[in-house]
Scaffold this active site. Structure first.
Site, PDB file in Angstrom:
ATOM      1  N   CYS A 159       0.772  -1.313  -0.108  1.00  0.00           N
ATOM      2  CA  CYS A 159       0.142  -0.138   0.035  1.00  0.00           C
ATOM      3  C   CYS A 159       0.782   1.281  -0.237  1.00  0.00           C
ATOM      4  O   CYS A 159       0.310   2.097  -0.277  1.00  0.00           O
ATOM      5  CB  CYS A 159      -0.910   0.063   1.220  1.00  0.00           C
ATOM      6  SG  CYS A 159      -1.992  -1.521   1.209  1.00  0.00           S
ATOM      7  N   HIS A 299      -2.964   7.254   2.909  1.00  0.00           N
ATOM      8  CA  HIS A 299      -3.250   6.209   2.575  1.00  0.00           C
ATOM      9  C   HIS A 299      -4.576   5.976   3.367  1.00  0.00           C
ATOM     10  O   HIS A 299      -4.913   5.908   4.751  1.00  0.00           O
ATOM     11  CB  HIS A 299      -2.514   5.042   2.974  1.00  0.00           C
ATOM     12  CG  HIS A 299      -2.712   3.622   2.641  1.00  0.00           C
ATOM     13  ND1 HIS A 299      -3.653   3.362   1.561  1.00  0.00           N
ATOM     14  CD2 HIS A 299      -2.675   2.499   3.159  1.00  0.00           C
ATOM     15  CE1 HIS A 299      -4.034   2.037   1.390  1.00  0.00           C
ATOM     16  NE2 HIS A 299      -3.358   1.545   2.596  1.00  0.00           N
ATOM     17  N   ASN A 330     -10.059   0.130   1.351  1.00  0.00           N
ATOM     18  CA  ASN A 330      -8.586   0.205   1.073  1.00  0.00           C
ATOM     19  C   ASN A 330      -8.425  -0.247  -0.198  1.00  0.00           C
ATOM     20  O   ASN A 330      -8.551  -1.423  -0.436  1.00  0.00           O
ATOM     21  CB  ASN A 330      -7.980  -0.531   2.290  1.00  0.00           C
ATOM     22  CG  ASN A 330      -6.517  -0.411   2.167  1.00  0.00           C
ATOM     23  OD1 ASN A 330      -5.929  -0.263   1.150  1.00  0.00           O
ATOM     24  ND2 ASN A 330      -5.586  -1.024   3.012  1.00  0.00           N
TER      25      ASN A 330
HETATM   26  N1  COA Z   1     -17.076  -7.944  11.763  1.00  0.00           N
HETATM   27  C1  COA Z   1     -17.294  -8.075  13.045  1.00  0.00           C
HETATM   28  N2  COA Z   1     -16.750  -8.455  14.007  1.00  0.00           N
HETATM   29  C2  COA Z   1     -15.297  -8.488  13.564  1.00  0.00           C
HETATM   30  C3  COA Z   1     -15.062  -8.309  12.142  1.00  0.00           C
HETATM   31  C4  COA Z   1     -15.979  -8.225  11.392  1.00  0.00           C
HETATM   32  N3  COA Z   1     -15.555  -7.995  10.014  1.00  0.00           N
HETATM   33  N4  COA Z   1     -13.508  -8.690  12.124  1.00  0.00           N
HETATM   34  C5  COA Z   1     -13.034  -8.866  13.340  1.00  0.00           C
HETATM   35  N5  COA Z   1     -14.263  -8.905  14.130  1.00  0.00           N
HETATM   36  C6  COA Z   1     -14.426  -9.120  15.803  1.00  0.00           C
HETATM   37  C7  COA Z   1     -13.020 -10.105  16.101  1.00  0.00           C
HETATM   38  O1  COA Z   1     -13.328 -11.345  15.819  1.00  0.00           O
HETATM   39  C8  COA Z   1     -12.984  -9.730  17.527  1.00  0.00           C
HETATM   40  O2  COA Z   1     -13.923 -10.440  18.145  1.00  0.00           O
HETATM   41  P1  COA Z   1     -13.424 -11.038  19.609  1.00  0.00           P
HETATM   42  O3  COA Z   1     -13.261 -10.030  20.438  1.00  0.00           O
HETATM   43  O4  COA Z   1     -14.858 -12.008  20.010  1.00  0.00           O
HETATM   44  O5  COA Z   1     -12.423 -11.985  19.302  1.00  0.00           O
HETATM   45  C9  COA Z   1     -13.475  -8.295  17.668  1.00  0.00           C
HETATM   46  O6  COA Z   1     -14.208  -7.961  16.316  1.00  0.00           O
HETATM   47  C10 COA Z   1     -12.246  -7.214  17.834  1.00  0.00           C
HETATM   48  O7  COA Z   1     -11.507  -7.691  16.855  1.00  0.00           O
HETATM   49  P2  COA Z   1      -9.967  -6.701  16.526  1.00  0.00           P
HETATM   50  O8  COA Z   1      -9.039  -7.232  15.658  1.00  0.00           O
HETATM   51  O9  COA Z   1      -9.448  -6.470  18.065  1.00  0.00           O
HETATM   52  O10 COA Z   1     -10.659  -5.311  15.998  1.00  0.00           O
HETATM   53  P3  COA Z   1      -9.848  -3.853  15.755  1.00  0.00           P
HETATM   54  O11 COA Z   1     -10.690  -2.908  16.442  1.00  0.00           O
HETATM   55  O12 COA Z   1      -8.623  -4.016  16.099  1.00  0.00           O
HETATM   56  O13 COA Z   1     -10.248  -3.729  14.327  1.00  0.00           O
HETATM   57  C11 COA Z   1      -9.115  -3.926  12.203  1.00  0.00           C
HETATM   58  C12 COA Z   1      -9.868  -4.675  13.164  1.00  0.00           C
HETATM   59  C13 COA Z   1      -8.599  -5.100  11.225  1.00  0.00           C
HETATM   60  C14 COA Z   1     -10.294  -3.105  11.437  1.00  0.00           C
HETATM   61  C15 COA Z   1      -8.116  -3.256  12.617  1.00  0.00           C
HETATM   62  O14 COA Z   1      -7.143  -3.844  13.344  1.00  0.00           O
HETATM   63  C16 COA Z   1      -7.303  -2.510  11.514  1.00  0.00           C
HETATM   64  O15 COA Z   1      -7.788  -1.708  10.620  1.00  0.00           O
HETATM   65  N6  COA Z   1      -5.925  -2.866  11.298  1.00  0.00           N
HETATM   66  C17 COA Z   1      -5.118  -2.647  10.235  1.00  0.00           C
HETATM   67  C18 COA Z   1      -5.677  -3.119   8.709  1.00  0.00           C
HETATM   68  C19 COA Z   1      -4.980  -2.431   7.806  1.00  0.00           C
HETATM   69  O16 COA Z   1      -4.937  -1.218   7.602  1.00  0.00           O
HETATM   70  N7  COA Z   1      -4.435  -3.203   6.822  1.00  0.00           N
HETATM   71  C20 COA Z   1      -4.141  -2.781   5.592  1.00  0.00           C
HETATM   72  C21 COA Z   1      -2.888  -2.062   5.712  1.00  0.00           C
HETATM   73  S1  COA Z   1      -2.403  -1.319   4.169  1.00  0.00           S
END
Ligand code: COA
Length: 430
Positions: A159, A299, A330
């Site tokens: 990215c 980004h 994204n």
């Molecule tokens: N819908 C509903 N629940 C979801 C889910 C979805 N699409 N994806 C994950 N969950 C759940 C998880 O299973 C977790 O449940 P649990 O607590 O029962 O285990 C809960 O939501 C929290 O998950 P978590 O991973 O802690 O959420 P978060 O607040 O960290 O958000 C992301 C997750 C992926 C949105 C966030 O970590 C993120 O944006 N990371 C960066 C990713 C990114 O930018 N990648 C590209 C880089 S270029």
């Protein structure tokens, strides 16, 4: 279908020319050396890398968060509050690929700059979802544009790729090796996303954005860049299979090894830190303070990353940060150029503005570019004859490509060193 088509630059008012070269002028007053008769570069003449064209293209098909609720165990509310994303565009047919999206975006950028594809010296396609491992998506785009004088290569920095590619374009122009460089970010991430994995499939979208970078004697343009990498985090965001480390096999297919795997929390932490750091560093290199910034185009991965880094750590007010990820998700390398086009459309960019593009991604990688916007964004007088010439070239490019393939098939019937299979005939193709 949505395509950025308006807001052409018009450098006549700023009088930009390329270091004394007179052959091959475009409607923007930017003059480029012709490939047919290259002129020596004057090493003492001031030289800047200006963004003179911009465009984007996204597929028509839209998948909303509510649509995703029917595919995986997720909720619109979860996706909106955790990421800011509301919908994303995805390709709908096999005829839409990273290259076709990239070609459309590139055509829009050439139209804005009013430049013929034959003037382009180099095409850099940053992509995380290339058409193939080999050849490059950039070469396919070059063929589709009829950019017969351009070199072409793909850039792999996930990215961060668009910022990396912009930095390469700047270097190439400042070194005097190119007058026009097309920088494209093109993605069909929907093809490498696991549509059963709710942790990743809700995040990504397809699309392409492009800018045309031109050599100019008008001060400003891309003034500084910062690039970074920490390969110890390579496993945090990866498509594990399909490369030389894990070649494709029945097992890699059945285990989902060709899909994006991500440790979202680790990437979130990393992104929040490097976005702020890279922005500070690039501003330092450009001799600017945070207060001097008119617009940050980050980004577009997650609105919380942008809030925690650019807004909170750098204390840049919300109105100086452009966000459009709610519409596209994204789109990896395409996110910054698409956002740039929409920021221009929204009237948020004016000549004299200080911009920062800042990105992060798999690798891990990060990068930032500082831009002194020096190009008017008002629509110039229409140059219909240039437009007609471009459209004719696009038509001819498709015919030329088919013709060359057909001729090669004929020659392939003969031994390579024979009268009909030898170099002479191959040369006649070009
Ligand atoms: N819908 C509903 N629940 C979801 C889910 C979805 N699409 N994806 C994950 N969950 C759940 C998880 O299973 C977790 O449940 P649990 O607590 O029962 O285990 C809960 O939501 C929290 O998950 P978590 O991973 O802690 O959420 P978060 O607040 O960290 O958000 C992301 C997750 C992926 C949105 C966030 O970590 C993120 O944006 N990371 C960066 C990713 C990114 O930018 N990648 C590209 C880089 S270029």
């Amino acid at each position: 279908m949505s395509e950025q088509q308006s807001q052409p630059s018009n450098m006549n008012t700023s009088g930009a020319t390329v270091n004394g070269h007179s052959n091959g002028s475009n409607g923007n007053g930017v003059q480029a050396v012709s490939q047919a008769s290259p002129q020596p570069i004057n090493p003492f003449a001031p030289r800047y890398a200006q963004i003179v064209g911009w465009g984007y293209h996204v597929p028509e098909k839209v998948i909303t968060n509510f649509d995703l609720e029917k595919i995986v165990d997720t909720q619109d509310e979860w996706i909106r509050t955790r990421t800011g994303i509301e919908e994303r565009h995805v390709v709908a047919s096999p005829s839409e690929t990273s290259a076709t999206l990239g070609i459309q975006a590139a055509k829009a950028a050439l139209e804005v700059a009013d430049i013929h594809p034959s003037k382009v010296d180099l095409i850099i396609c940053a992509t995380s979802s290339p058409e193939h491992i080999v050849p490059s998506t950039a070469s396919i785009i070059q063929d589709g544009l009829g950019a017969t004088n351009a070199g072409a290569f793909d850039l792999s920095a996930a990215c961060s790729g668009f910022v990396y590619a912009l930095s390469m374009a700047r270097g190439h122009i400042l070194a005097g090796d190119a007058e026009y460089v097309l920088v494209i970010g093109a993605e069909t991430l929907s093809r490498i996303v696991d549509w059963t994995d709710r942790a990743t499939c809700v995040l990504f979208g397809d699309g392409a954005g492009a800018v045309l970078v031109a050599a100019s004697d008008v001060p400003g343009g891309i003034t500084a860049s910062v690039l970074g990498s920490d390969g110890s985090g390579a496993d945090l965001l990866t498509v594990p299979a399909g490369g030389s480390a894990m070649p494709s096999s029945l097992e890699t297919v059945s285990s989902g090894g060709h899909y994006i795997k991500m440790d979202g929390t680790a990437v979130f932490r990393f992104a929040t830190r490097v976005m702020a750091e890279a922005t500070r560093q690039v501003l330092g290199k450009a001799g600017l303070r945070v207060e001097d910034v008119d617009l940050v185009i980050p980004h577009q991965a997650n609105v919380r990353i942008i809030q925690n880094s650019v807004l909170k750590q750098l204390k840049i007010p919300e109105e100086k940060v452009f966000v459009n990820l709610q519409k596209y998700g994204n789109t990896s390398t395409a996110s910054i150029p698409i956002a740039l086009c929409e920021a221009i459309e929204a009237g948020k960019i004016h000549p004299g503005n200080n911009l920062v593009f800042v990105g992060f991604g798999a690798g891990l990688t990060w990068g930032a570019c500082s831009i002194k916007w020096s190009v008017p964004v008002a629509k110039p007088n229409e140059t219909w004859w240039r437009n007609t010439a471009r459209q004719a070239t696009y038509q001819a490019a498709a015919a030329r490509s088919m013709w060359k393939r057909a001729i090669r098939r004929v020659y392939s019937q003969f031994p390579a060193e024979s009268r009909w299979g030898g170099r002479k005939e191959e040369n006649e193709l070009s």
